[in-house]
Design a protein around this motif. Sequence first.
Motif, mmCIF file in Angstrom:
data_model
loop_
_atom_site.group_PDB
_atom_site.id
_atom_site.type_symbol
_atom_site.label_atom_id
_atom_site.label_comp_id
_atom_site.label_asym_id
_atom_site.label_seq_id
_atom_site.Cartn_x
_atom_site.Cartn_y
_atom_site.Cartn_z
ATOM 1 N N ASP A 110 -92.558 -70.599 111.596
ATOM 2 C CA ASP A 110 -92.079 -70.777 110.774
ATOM 3 C C ASP A 110 -92.923 -72.048 109.713
ATOM 4 N N MET A 111 -93.282 -73.086 110.078
ATOM 5 C CA MET A 111 -93.993 -73.715 109.084
ATOM 6 C C MET A 111 -95.798 -73.071 108.582
ATOM 7 N N GLU A 112 -96.090 -72.089 109.696
ATOM 8 C CA GLU A 112 -97.555 -71.481 109.000
ATOM 9 C C GLU A 112 -96.702 -70.516 108.303
ATOM 10 N N MET A 113 -95.967 -69.605 108.422
ATOM 11 C CA MET A 113 -95.230 -68.796 107.397
ATOM 12 C C MET A 113 -94.538 -69.476 105.629
ATOM 13 N N ILE A 114 -93.986 -70.831 106.011
ATOM 14 C CA ILE A 114 -93.784 -71.224 104.858
ATOM 15 C C ILE A 114 -95.032 -72.168 103.843
ATOM 16 N N ALA A 115 -96.413 -72.722 104.385
ATOM 17 C CA ALA A 115 -97.185 -72.496 104.283
ATOM 18 C C ALA A 115 -97.762 -71.451 103.176
ATOM 19 N N ASP A 149 -96.154 -70.466 97.641
ATOM 20 C CA ASP A 149 -96.410 -70.080 95.782
ATOM 21 C C ASP A 149 -94.707 -69.401 95.181
ATOM 22 N N ALA A 150 -94.784 -67.396 96.668
ATOM 23 C CA ALA A 150 -93.446 -66.991 96.202
ATOM 24 C C ALA A 150 -92.117 -67.694 96.515
ATOM 25 N N LEU A 151 -92.028 -68.714 97.014
ATOM 26 C CA LEU A 151 -91.071 -69.401 97.607
ATOM 27 C C LEU A 151 -90.446 -69.953 96.667
ATOM 28 N N PHE A 152 -91.792 -70.890 96.323
ATOM 29 C CA PHE A 152 -91.476 -72.502 95.417
ATOM 30 C C PHE A 152 -91.266 -72.462 93.696
ATOM 31 N N ASN A 153 -92.404 -71.238 93.773
ATOM 32 C CA ASN A 153 -92.861 -71.100 92.157
ATOM 33 C C ASN A 153 -93.166 -69.847 91.576
ATOM 34 N N ASP A 154 -91.867 -69.149 91.698
ATOM 35 C CA ASP A 154 -92.012 -67.130 91.499
ATOM 36 C C ASP A 154 -91.548 -67.155 89.791
ATOM 37 N N ARG A 155 -91.307 -68.508 89.151
ATOM 38 C CA ARG A 155 -90.824 -68.318 88.142
ATOM 39 C C ARG A 155 -89.950 -67.418 88.109
ATOM 40 N N TYR A 156 -88.882 -65.810 88.486
ATOM 41 C CA TYR A 156 -88.004 -66.211 87.981
ATOM 42 C C TYR A 156 -86.216 -65.754 88.716
ATOM 43 N N SER A 157 -87.193 -66.502 89.746
ATOM 44 C CA SER A 157 -85.778 -66.952 90.274
ATOM 45 C C SER A 157 -84.794 -68.340 89.703
ATOM 46 N N TYR A 158 -83.372 -68.105 90.083
ATOM 47 C CA TYR A 158 -82.557 -69.658 89.611
ATOM 48 C C TYR A 158 -83.269 -70.704 90.036
ATOM 49 N N VAL A 159 -83.648 -71.949 89.692
ATOM 50 C CA VAL A 159 -82.920 -73.473 89.941
ATOM 51 C C VAL A 159 -82.482 -74.255 89.148
ATOM 52 N N ILE A 179 -86.660 -75.339 103.683
ATOM 53 C CA ILE A 179 -85.930 -76.608 103.421
ATOM 54 C C ILE A 179 -87.512 -77.282 103.392
ATOM 55 N N GLU A 180 -88.326 -77.682 101.987
ATOM 56 C CA GLU A 180 -89.985 -78.402 102.435
ATOM 57 C C GLU A 180 -90.563 -76.911 102.922
ATOM 58 N N ASP A 181 -90.705 -77.442 104.592
ATOM 59 C CA ASP A 181 -91.987 -75.989 105.654
ATOM 60 C C ASP A 181 -90.305 -76.207 106.492
ATOM 61 N N GLN A 182 -89.605 -76.401 106.830
ATOM 62 C CA GLN A 182 -88.717 -76.202 107.794
ATOM 63 C C GLN A 182 -87.973 -74.696 106.772
ATOM 64 N N LEU A 183 -87.478 -73.185 108.313
ATOM 65 C CA LEU A 183 -87.270 -72.415 107.982
ATOM 66 C C LEU A 183 -85.980 -72.413 108.618
ATOM 67 N N LEU A 184 -84.608 -72.225 108.550
ATOM 68 C CA LEU A 184 -83.079 -71.875 109.001
ATOM 69 C C LEU A 184 -82.486 -71.127 109.054
ATOM 70 N N ARG A 185 -82.685 -70.753 110.052
ATOM 71 C CA ARG A 185 -81.353 -68.685 109.535
ATOM 72 C C ARG A 185 -80.290 -69.023 110.138
ATOM 73 N N GLY A 186 -80.044 -68.764 109.211
ATOM 74 C CA GLY A 186 -77.584 -68.910 109.312
ATOM 75 C C GLY A 186 -77.286 -70.046 109.039
ATOM 76 N N TYR A 187 -76.158 -70.370 108.501
ATOM 77 C CA TYR A 187 -75.140 -71.249 108.300
ATOM 78 C C TYR A 187 -75.604 -72.230 109.163
#
Length: 246
Positions: free
Chosen positions: A67-72, A76-86, A223-231
């Motif tokens: 998960d951490m490798e995928m986030i890294a 850019d697409a996750l944190f800086n896509d320029r089209y998602s609401y912030v 959340i930063e470098d953590q991927l949480l699936r589900g509620y």
Amino acid sequence: MPLRFALPLMLAMSGPVAALELDAMTDAEREAFRAEVRAYLLDNPEVMQEAFAVLQQREQEAQVTTDMEMIATYSDALFNDRYSYVGGNPAGDITIVEFMDYRCGYCKRAFPEIEALIAADTNIRLIVKEFPILGEQSVLASRFAVATLLVAGDDAYKSVHDTLMEFRGDITQASMTRLAEILELDAQAIIAKMDSDEVTNVITQNRQLGQQMQISGTPTFVIEDQLLRGYVPLDAMEQLVAGLRE
């Protein structure tokens, strides 16, 4: 655990050397070894529980690493896509990305808790990824929300997003038109924008990112470098954020 799985699991836990040693045995030696293992496990069944727990832990650790490798890779697409609401604090020290669907019951359950987290912690940046996966009404709702963001901006999107997260009826073009009118938005402009290529591209890119991130359900949080699936309950979110700051 059935005994027929015991030997493979023990060999998996002990590594390739044990497997090579077993291969080097004669048939008689191998049968004797298996008999000894079986007798030991029957006398000490808790060993299998311990071994299985260790195996599960190793698998979980491997998943965290993946998960951490995928986030890294897709940061850019996750944190800086320029089209998602912030939302929240755009300059916050902790970023939460939420993949959500307006028809998802667990997304609706998480909504007030995410709102409470951001209200209490003014140093969190929230990015909302429209990720409609629960049918045509989900797609229609996301198209309406994205169109609102493009036509009327962040504040209007936030109003629409919050209302849709609490909405319980059928999502139709008529109900979305009525929603825009209630929120005093330009319903005609938003409805006209819903089927545009610009809106389609946003949803398509989010879906592609979800595929690349192996995300198949909502809500899913990065959340930063953590991927949480589900509620995730509010207290767990708070603990995770506090841990990331340490």
